[in-house]
Scaffold this active site. Structure first.
Site, PDB file in Angstrom:
ATOM      1  CG  ASP A  40      41.915  32.999  25.553  1.00 20.47           C
ATOM      2  OD1 ASP A  40      42.314  33.749  24.652  1.00 20.47           O
ATOM      3  OD2 ASP A  40      41.217  33.380  26.507  1.00 20.47           O
ATOM      4  CE  LYS A  62      49.244  37.454  28.454  1.00 20.57           C
ATOM      5  NZ  LYS A  62      48.802  37.735  29.786  1.00 20.57           N
ATOM      6  CG  MET A 175      45.336  33.011  37.335  1.00 18.65           C
ATOM      7  SD  MET A 175      44.589  34.476  36.634  1.00 18.65           S
ATOM      8  CE  MET A 175      43.014  34.501  37.432  1.00 18.65           C
TER       9      MET A 175
END
Ligand SMILES: C[S@@+](CC[C@H](N)C(=O)[O-])C[C@H]1O[C@@H](n2cnc3c(N)ncnc32)[C@H](O)[C@@H]1O
Length: 258
Positions: A40, A62, A175
């Site tokens: 990741d 990402k 987050m």
């Protein structure tokens, strides 16, 4: 070992929060024995040096300007690579079972008869505040802590934040940077304008940035210091009671380089 003798297996491995030394021995052993590593964005790529040069390493995270794999594609890659290569390590930031989808990937792989294992990691939720000297609990200051996501699957703010704001616990939000104003408003509505807040970006890495403030002024601090994701928000009295530490990361790196 011949390919035909290899058993299709998946090990979901926690890579820790960023400092490459914050990884477990068991994680290193898993990397050493991997035929394929799917990794990741938030992992430290230096960790890939533990893997055999023959192993295949695929970035599935990402990152700006990069193709981002969908979760379904990652699941399919896990199955196809375990069948074609044997041991797949799924290397994930922090601890894969804390907002890491580790359990989902294990559930998926098991449906296809793939053997599964899990190596827990050091989560950013605890390690990042610790590197800034913030203990999540401290006698007289905090008896418990919550770890909450700022952004749920439906891209909404978790309702647990409002519940946590009513408590005296330390609140750690992952987050949450995109929803900082909403978070602050929830705590302000509980009359907690003076409660200390810390925001730590890229914690435990050489790019670490941070800001301290209170519920009342933290948005301004974030703006002034241009703090952004990935970051941890810590709210509670323990932020004020943080201890002074030497720069662990830079000292370790200096001793490696010199
Ligand atoms: C999808 S969650 C994964 C959490 C991970 N499983 C863990 O246990 O640390 C990603 C979020 O974790 C936090 N995070 C992860 N690594 C971080 C770091 N080094 N510094 C600050 N925040 C970090 C940020 O809030 C980021 O948006």
């Amino acid at each position: 070992m011949k390919l035909a003798d290899k058993i299709p297996r998946l090990t979901v491995v926690g890579a820790g929060p960023g400092d490459p030394d914050l990884i477990t021995l068991k994680a290193i052993k898993a990397l050493e024995s991997a035929d394929v590593i799917l990794y990741d964005a938030l992992i430290n790529v230096d960790l890939l040096d533990y893997a055999s040069p023959e192993s295949e390493k695929i970035f599935v995270g990402k990152r700006k300007g990069c193709y981002a794999y969908q979760q379904e594609q990652i699941n399919e890659l896990i199955i196809s690579r375990t069948k074609s290569h044997g041991h797949v390590v799924r290397l994930k930031g922090g601890d894969p079972f804390i907002f890491g989808r580790g359990a989902e990937e294990i559930d998926y792989a098991r449906q296809y008869g793939v053997e599964t294992q899990m190596v827990p990691g050091i989560s950013s939720a605890t390690a990042v505040p610790a590197y800034r000297g913030i203990p999540l609990t401290k006698r007289g200051a905090s008896e418990s802590f919550w770890v909450i996501t700022g952004t749920t699957k439906a891209h909404k703010l978790s309702k647990d934040i409002a519940l946590a704001a009513k408590s005296t616990a330390t609140v750690v939000i992952l987050m949450g940077m995109g929803k900082l104003k909403e978070i602050v408003a929830i705590f302000a509505a509980e009359n907690k304008q003076n409660v200390p807040v810390a925001i730590i970006q890229d914690g435990t890495t050489e790019n670490e940035k941070f800001g301290f403030g209170t519920i009342e002024n933290i948005c301004r601090v974030v703006e002034e210091k241009a703090l952004t994701s990935p970051a941890i928000i810590v709210i509670g009295e323990v932020v004020k009671q943080r201890v002074k530490l030497k720069k662990v990361y830079s000292e370790i790196m200096e001793s490696v380089v010199t």
